[in-house]
Design a protein around this motif. Structure first.
Motif, PDB file in Angstrom:
ATOM      1  N   ALA A  59       3.539  52.482  65.805  1.00  0.00           N
ATOM      2  CA  ALA A  59       2.510  52.444  64.772  1.00  0.00           C
ATOM      3  C   ALA A  59       1.956  53.834  64.487  1.00  0.00           C
ATOM      4  O   ALA A  59       1.534  54.130  63.356  1.00  0.00           O
ATOM      5  N   ALA A  60       1.961  54.699  65.506  1.00  0.00           N
ATOM      6  CA  ALA A  60       1.444  56.059  65.351  1.00  0.00           C
ATOM      7  C   ALA A  60       2.517  57.034  64.875  1.00  0.00           C
ATOM      8  O   ALA A  60       2.257  58.237  64.756  1.00  0.00           O
ATOM      9  N   GLY A  61       3.715  56.524  64.599  1.00  0.00           N
ATOM     10  CA  GLY A  61       4.789  57.385  64.111  1.00  0.00           C
ATOM     11  C   GLY A  61       5.615  58.034  65.187  1.00  0.00           C
ATOM     12  O   GLY A  61       6.437  58.922  64.901  1.00  0.00           O
ATOM     13  N   GLY A  62       5.436  57.616  66.449  1.00  0.00           N
ATOM     14  CA  GLY A  62       6.196  58.193  67.551  1.00  0.00           C
ATOM     15  C   GLY A  62       7.481  57.442  67.815  1.00  0.00           C
ATOM     16  O   GLY A  62       7.727  56.360  67.266  1.00  0.00           O
ATOM     17  N   LEU A  63       8.305  58.020  68.662  1.00  0.00           N
ATOM     18  CA  LEU A  63       9.581  57.428  69.047  1.00  0.00           C
ATOM     19  C   LEU A  63       9.524  56.952  70.491  1.00  0.00           C
ATOM     20  O   LEU A  63       8.802  57.511  71.312  1.00  0.00           O
ATOM     21  N   VAL A  64      10.293  55.929  70.794  1.00  0.00           N
ATOM     22  CA  VAL A  64      10.321  55.353  72.141  1.00  0.00           C
ATOM     23  C   VAL A  64      11.666  55.660  72.788  1.00  0.00           C
ATOM     24  O   VAL A  64      12.723  55.390  72.206  1.00  0.00           O
ATOM     25  N   VAL A  65      11.607  56.239  73.986  1.00  0.00           N
ATOM     26  CA  VAL A  65      12.809  56.605  74.733  1.00  0.00           C
ATOM     27  C   VAL A  65      12.833  55.795  76.031  1.00  0.00           C
ATOM     28  O   VAL A  65      11.948  55.926  76.870  1.00  0.00           O
ATOM     29  N   PHE A  92      15.763  55.625  71.400  1.00  0.00           N
ATOM     30  CA  PHE A  92      16.792  56.370  72.113  1.00  0.00           C
ATOM     31  C   PHE A  92      16.924  55.817  73.532  1.00  0.00           C
ATOM     32  O   PHE A  92      15.925  55.508  74.171  1.00  0.00           O
ATOM     33  N   VAL A  93      18.171  55.717  73.992  1.00  0.00           N
ATOM     34  CA  VAL A  93      18.435  55.259  75.364  1.00  0.00           C
ATOM     35  C   VAL A  93      19.353  56.276  76.029  1.00  0.00           C
ATOM     36  O   VAL A  93      20.572  56.258  75.829  1.00  0.00           O
ATOM     37  N   PRO A  94      18.798  57.207  76.824  1.00  0.00           N
ATOM     38  CA  PRO A  94      19.637  58.170  77.535  1.00  0.00           C
ATOM     39  C   PRO A  94      20.281  57.552  78.768  1.00  0.00           C
ATOM     40  O   PRO A  94      19.657  56.781  79.491  1.00  0.00           O
ATOM     41  N   GLY A 106      27.131  62.243  80.529  1.00  0.00           N
ATOM     42  CA  GLY A 106      25.881  61.616  80.112  1.00  0.00           C
ATOM     43  C   GLY A 106      26.021  61.153  78.680  1.00  0.00           C
ATOM     44  O   GLY A 106      27.011  61.456  78.007  1.00  0.00           O
ATOM     45  N   GLY A 107      25.054  60.435  78.209  1.00  0.00           N
ATOM     46  CA  GLY A 107      25.124  59.942  76.840  1.00  0.00           C
ATOM     47  C   GLY A 107      23.768  59.518  76.336  1.00  0.00           C
ATOM     48  O   GLY A 107      22.814  59.358  77.107  1.00  0.00           O
ATOM     49  N   VAL A 108      23.665  59.359  75.038  1.00  0.00           N
ATOM     50  CA  VAL A 108      22.452  58.865  74.399  1.00  0.00           C
ATOM     51  C   VAL A 108      22.856  57.810  73.383  1.00  0.00           C
ATOM     52  O   VAL A 108      23.746  58.044  72.553  1.00  0.00           O
ATOM     53  N   VAL A 109      22.220  56.652  73.460  1.00  0.00           N
ATOM     54  CA  VAL A 109      22.461  55.585  72.497  1.00  0.00           C
ATOM     55  C   VAL A 109      21.290  55.548  71.526  1.00  0.00           C
ATOM     56  O   VAL A 109      20.122  55.563  71.945  1.00  0.00           O
ATOM     57  N   THR A 110      21.595  55.509  70.231  1.00  0.00           N
ATOM     58  CA  THR A 110      20.541  55.430  69.229  1.00  0.00           C
ATOM     59  C   THR A 110      21.080  54.693  68.009  1.00  0.00           C
ATOM     60  O   THR A 110      22.216  54.216  68.004  1.00  0.00           O
ATOM     61  N   SER A 111      20.277  54.613  66.991  1.00  0.00           N
ATOM     62  CA  SER A 111      20.662  53.867  65.789  1.00  0.00           C
ATOM     63  C   SER A 111      21.262  54.790  64.735  1.00  0.00           C
ATOM     64  O   SER A 111      21.087  56.016  64.774  1.00  0.00           O
ATOM     65  N   SER A 112      21.970  54.195  63.789  1.00  0.00           N
ATOM     66  CA  SER A 112      22.532  54.976  62.690  1.00  0.00           C
ATOM     67  C   SER A 112      21.427  55.657  61.889  1.00  0.00           C
ATOM     68  O   SER A 112      21.593  56.793  61.416  1.00  0.00           O
ATOM     69  N   ARG A 113      20.297  54.985  61.764  1.00  0.00           N
ATOM     70  CA  ARG A 113      19.177  55.566  61.012  1.00  0.00           C
ATOM     71  C   ARG A 113      18.698  56.859  61.656  1.00  0.00           C
ATOM     72  O   ARG A 113      18.426  57.844  60.976  1.00  0.00           O
ATOM     73  N   MET A 114      18.617  56.872  62.988  1.00  0.00           N
ATOM     74  CA  MET A 114      18.181  58.080  63.686  1.00  0.00           C
ATOM     75  C   MET A 114      19.209  59.196  63.543  1.00  0.00           C
ATOM     76  O   MET A 114      18.871  60.355  63.316  1.00  0.00           O
ATOM     77  N   LEU A 115      20.489  58.846  63.661  1.00  0.00           N
ATOM     78  CA  LEU A 115      21.540  59.854  63.539  1.00  0.00           C
ATOM     79  C   LEU A 115      21.590  60.433  62.131  1.00  0.00           C
ATOM     80  O   LEU A 115      21.778  61.641  61.952  1.00  0.00           O
TER      81      LEU A 115
END
Length: 209
Positions: A59-65, A92-94, A106-115
């Motif tokens: 809601a505050a415009g932040g991202l959740v990792v 993001f899921v590291p 290592g890897g990071v999983v995220t959405s197409s929108r973020m990429l």
């Protein structure tokens, strides 16, 4: 204090922190968490806390990792990823060490929108990007997890460890209540609390006592 009261107070502190960042002109960048709080001792959080935090962060415009280096790859015995245990939605899921079972990957999983947003706005370059060897290792680890049903076995192993530790606690008065999540276990020792320096007979002295 009831769990609901504790939840309310805890989320009020989150609200205050977000408000403080907004008033200072910085704003909120994001929230990073390990769903098990494994390195903190498997702390028990009030039900709904993480979901409440993630809702406020978004809601505050932040991202959740959601950090899955410790709790991922089936270690909890119920889900492949730790944040699935609480129903959290992450941007993001590291992934880390368990991904290669010793191989550096290592890897990071995220959405197409973020990429799609990241590419045009970032000049990111990495000389250590993926190699066929690392890709083969990571793929093999995932295959073995599924073929050998390791997440399910983690749940069985966790119960065995819990039984063994609870049996030990009955003969070691200094051990406190056990916290466990499949292959993770933690217990507070009153001896450690009274004396934070290692005992004279070595780092395992509390267990020997």
């Amino acid at each position: 204090m009831s769990e609901s009261d504790l939840l309310g107070l805890s989320l009020a502190e989150v609200d205050a922190a977000i408000d403080s960042l907004a008033k200072s002109g910085h704003g909120l960048a994001g929230f990073l968490f390990d769903s098990l709080f494994s390195t903190e001792g498997l702390n028990t959080l009030p039900a709904g806390y993480i979901l409440g935090v993630t809702e406020r962060v978004h809601a505050a415009g932040g991202l959740v990792v959601a950090d899955e280096v410790q709790s991922g790859f089936g270690r909890t015995g119920t889900h492949l990823w730790g944040h699935q245990n609480i129903g959290a939605v992450a941007d993001f899921v590291p992934l880390g060490k368990p991904m290669g079972n010793g191989h550096p990957i290592g890897g990071v999983v995220t959405s197409s929108r973020m990429l799609d947003h990241f590419g045009p706005h970032s000049n990111y370059f990495n000389t250590f990007a993926g190699t066929p060897v690392s890709a083969a290792v990571g793929s093999t680890v995932l295959a073995i997890l599924a073929d050998e049903q390791l997440p399910e076995k983690a749940a069985v192993l966790g119960l065995a460890i819990k039984d063994a530790l609870e049996a030990s606690a009955r003969s070691i008065p200094s051990l406190g209540p056990l916290r466990e999540a499949a292959s993770f276990s933690a217990s507070r020792s009153s001896a450690m609390k009274r004396n934070r320096s290692p005992p004279q007979n070595g780092p395992n002295g509390w267990w020997k006592q």
